[in-house]
Design a protein around this motif. Structure first.
Motif, PDB file in Angstrom:
ATOM      1  N   PHE A 188     116.692  66.254  -2.732  1.00 40.73           N
ATOM      2  CA  PHE A 188     116.339  64.831  -2.747  1.00 40.73           C
ATOM      3  C   PHE A 188     115.993  64.468  -4.197  1.00 40.73           C
ATOM      4  O   PHE A 188     115.332  65.260  -4.882  1.00 40.73           O
ATOM      5  CB  PHE A 188     115.111  64.557  -1.864  1.00 40.73           C
TER       6      PHE A 188
ATOM      7  N   VAL B  31     114.226  55.456  -1.607  1.00 34.82           N
ATOM      8  CA  VAL B  31     115.262  55.753  -0.621  1.00 34.82           C
ATOM      9  C   VAL B  31     115.861  54.476  -0.032  1.00 34.82           C
ATOM     10  O   VAL B  31     115.185  53.462   0.097  1.00 34.82           O
ATOM     11  CB  VAL B  31     114.652  56.655   0.501  1.00 34.82           C
TER      12      VAL B  31
ATOM     13  N   ASP C 292     118.607  55.232   2.476  1.00 34.04           N
ATOM     14  CA  ASP C 292     119.294  55.758   3.653  1.00 34.04           C
ATOM     15  C   ASP C 292     118.306  56.224   4.727  1.00 34.04           C
ATOM     16  O   ASP C 292     117.549  57.177   4.514  1.00 34.04           O
ATOM     17  CB  ASP C 292     120.183  56.929   3.186  1.00 34.04           C
TER      18      ASP C 292
ATOM     19  N   SER D  44     118.287  60.094   5.666  1.00 30.21           N
ATOM     20  CA  SER D  44     117.610  60.978   4.703  1.00 30.21           C
ATOM     21  C   SER D  44     116.106  60.797   4.811  1.00 30.21           C
ATOM     22  O   SER D  44     115.349  61.760   4.708  1.00 30.21           O
ATOM     23  CB  SER D  44     118.036  60.653   3.269  1.00 30.21           C
TER      24      SER D  44
ATOM     25  N   LYS E 292     114.837  62.702   7.718  1.00 33.00           N
ATOM     26  CA  LYS E 292     114.911  64.143   7.441  1.00 33.00           C
ATOM     27  C   LYS E 292     113.734  64.578   6.555  1.00 33.00           C
ATOM     28  O   LYS E 292     113.062  65.569   6.841  1.00 33.00           O
ATOM     29  CB  LYS E 292     116.249  64.423   6.735  1.00 33.00           C
TER      30      LYS E 292
END
Ligand SMILES: Cc1cc2nc3c(=O)[nH]c(=O)nc-3n(C[C@H](O)[C@H](O)[C@H](O)COP(=O)(O)OP(=O)(O)OC[C@H]3O[C@@H](n4cnc5c(N)ncnc54)[C@H](O)[C@@H]3O)c2cc1C
Length: 304
Positions: free
Chosen positions: A15, A41, A43, A46, A49
């Motif tokens: 990341f 971020v 997304d 992601s 996650k």
């Protein structure tokens, strides 16, 4: 914390996390020391996650949108700060419905709804937050609020990514169940109406009123206090003679006493002291307890 830091290093592999980012760069108040790890971020997958990994490894983390309703600590933040402030894709319009990513700018979305011949969101134009932050806070202005138009919210909660239909009681005055750390808003769907021909005029009028009444020329986090039942916080503060009161670099705005502004170099300590003085004075003189609307970053932290 050193174990946590080692664990963060392990989980953030892959990341694009930035190190030691000053929080004054990430918040509209322009206050706060360095955040050890910052991940910006767009997304949702992601995001889910990484938060799963953070929870698994018991890594302290906080989630922000555009940071326009928070006060960060002068010492900074030693965990992982996730900034979900950019959209993965543009808003999707279908008839009178619009679906937007949590990272979408609320102001930009409101403008686009008007451009698409819809009304219902025009008075929210000018609120500087993200769609996710606006759902979390049930943002509102000039008689409109998110709760009136929010139909469904895509949330991430306990490892599950799902759409929740909005029902009565889920949102209230500057609160909602769609708020971190309980839930993370990934997307939101709003139901609007066909423009009655005056939506653009109303939007421009709201923007003009903001410019006239709010100290937009200084960094701030908007209204510091919630509106107390039967009163206006700004009016009470003004009646107590606190307009213009200054502690360090923080001052009660001369333009709107409900705002604390950063005149330059304000610290979290300055703001905290000013808030305490305002609350004590208003309580003593007006017998009204002012409750903070702005949130302290460290209090948002996900606990395990
Ligand atoms: C000049 C100015 C004017 C303002 N005017 C108004 C106004 O008229 N009306 C109003 O209501 N507010 C106003 N605000 C305050 C602020 O813009 C709103 O509360 C906005 O909705 C916050 O959005 P944000 O993305 O900045 O959230 P942040 O400040 O980043 O976060 C606020 C809270 O929301 C949570 N959050 C953020 N994103 C998510 C997500 N995706 N999922 C779950 N929780 C999330 C955070 O954890 C935090 O608890 C103003 C602020 C400023 C600086």
């Amino acid at each position: 914390m050193s174990n946590s830091v080692d664990s963060i290093k392990n989980i953030i592999n892959g990341f694009s996390v930035r190190r030691d980012v000053p929080l004054y760069e990430l918040t509209s108040f322009r206050i706060g020391g360095p955040a050890s790890y910052v991940w910006e971020v767009s997304d949702p997958d992601s995001l889910c996650k990484l938060t799963d990994l953070a929870r698994l490894h018991k890594i302290p983390f906080v989630l922000l949108g555009r940071g326009t309703n928070v006060l960060a600590d002068d010492k900074g933040y030693s965990g992982l700060l996730i900034r979900f402030d950019r959209p993965l894709h543009p808003p999707v319009f279908s008839g009178e419905t619009v679906r937007a990513c949590a990272g979408t700018s609320l102001t930009q979305l409101a403008r686009e709804t008007v451009e698409n011949g819809l009304m219902g969101m025009e008075c929210l134009c000018g609120i500087p937050g993200s769609v996710g932050g606006a759902c979390a806070m049930n943002a509102g202005a000039y008689g409109a609020e998110i709760a009136q138009i929010l139909k469904r919210v895509r949330v991430y909660e306990n490892g599950t990514d799902r759409w929740m239909n909005v029902e009565a009681g889920m949102l209230g005055y500057r609160r909602s169940i769609f708020s971190f750390p309980d839930r993370i808003v990934l997307e939101a769907e709003f139901v609007l109406q066909q423009d009655d021909g005056f939506a653009k005029e109303r939007m421009l009028d709201c923007l003009r009123r903001r410019k006239e009444k709010q100290p937009l020329e200084f960094p701030s986090a908007g209204s510091v206090f919630k509106r107390p039942e039967g009163h206006f916080a700004g009016a009470l503060i003004e009646q107590c003679g606190l307009k213009g009161m200054r502690i360090g670099g923080a001052a009660v705005s001369e333009k709107h006493a409900g705002f604390i502004v950063n005149l330059g170099g304000a610290t979290e300590r300055d703001v905290t002291e000013l808030i305490r003085t305002i609350q004590e004075t208003v309580c003593r003189e007006k017998h009204v307890q002012l409750e903070c609307e702005i949130k302290r970053l460290e209090e948002l932290q996900c606990t395990f």
